[in-house]
Design an enzyme around this catalytic site. Sequence first.
Site, short mmCIF file in Angstrom:
data_model
loop_
_atom_site.label_atom_id
_atom_site.label_comp_id
_atom_site.label_asym_id
_atom_site.label_seq_id
_atom_site.Cartn_x
_atom_site.Cartn_y
_atom_site.Cartn_z
N PRO A 56 0.82 -1.21 0.00
CA PRO A 56 0.00 0.00 0.00
C PRO A 56 0.85 1.26 0.00
CG PRO A 56 0.06 -0.97 2.19
CD PRO A 56 0.76 -1.93 1.28
N CYS A 57 0.24 2.39 -0.26
CA CYS A 57 0.99 3.63 -0.42
C CYS A 57 1.76 3.95 0.86
CB CYS A 57 0.06 4.77 -0.83
SG CYS A 57 -0.64 5.74 0.50
N LEU A 58 2.91 4.60 0.67
CA LEU A 58 3.82 4.85 1.79
C LEU A 58 3.25 5.82 2.82
CD1 LEU A 58 7.11 5.10 -0.30
CD2 LEU A 58 6.49 3.26 1.29
N THR A 110 0.63 5.46 4.34
CA THR A 110 0.02 4.66 5.41
C THR A 110 1.00 4.38 6.53
OG1 THR A 110 0.58 2.55 4.35
CG2 THR A 110 -1.54 3.54 3.76
N ARG A 111 2.27 4.71 6.34
CA ARG A 111 3.29 4.51 7.39
C ARG A 111 3.38 5.70 8.34
NH1 ARG A 111 2.87 1.33 3.15
NH2 ARG A 111 4.61 -0.08 2.74
#
Length: 272
Positions: A180-182, A184-185
């Site tokens: 998933p897209c970064l 989300t970190r």
Amino acid sequence: MEANNEKYVRLSHMLKEWTKEDVVVAFSGGADSALLLRAACDAALENGTDVYAVTVMTKLHPGSDLDTARRVAREMGALHRVLEIDELDEAGIKENPVDRCYRCKKSIFRKIRALAETLNVRCVLEGTNEDDLHEYRPGLKALKELRILSPLAQCHITKQEVRELARRRGVSVAERPASPCLATRLPYGTHITCDKLQMIERGEAYIREMGFYNVRLRLHGDIARIEVDAEALDGLFRRREELTEQLKELGFTYITIDLEGFRSGSMDIKIS
């Protein structure tokens, strides 16, 4: 297994109908969109039509994703197209708002829809699966608004079933971990910068090179919180000195291991 076959048969029937004309598949190179692309290409081959696999190149996804998408699209015989998008500016998500996923999906799929129109394609497909419908996914609203079709979800195909079906049909990325897209970190409300995203991308790549499968490096200010599968925690802890040294060289200050292990959407706990 029989239930999986029935679902795939239903998926194939749907795609045979939709591929009576050319179609566009939003294609990340992951297992979900790859299974969808495989089924769409098979159906289109029978109909004598074309499938365009459209990959979006963004700042929020690792650069290696594009290389994988190119290879897999070629393996399947799809016509590959790449869209470059700066969603941090275009979608208004620099401060990582709670509805980031909605804004980002809306911005990206508007451009995919516009590209489809230039190709004289009416039908745009994407790879949401059944499990995604039961998690915090505000981007699903954007898909509905733009009339993007989600065949895997419509056929109630789960993530596990995606991998099983993809393996049986020779999809080379059947076992590829979700990516998933970064953003989300990072916690919601955190200012997103390219430097932070690059640090996270390099840190996760290093941990995967150490032999760990599901990896998330969540960044909370100066604290890096690492998630790996629960059964892999002991192995990660045994290599903590090597891990800490490498991550500090990348610019991380404090390195922690999340004792709960990997779990998708752990940043959404307080809002989902």
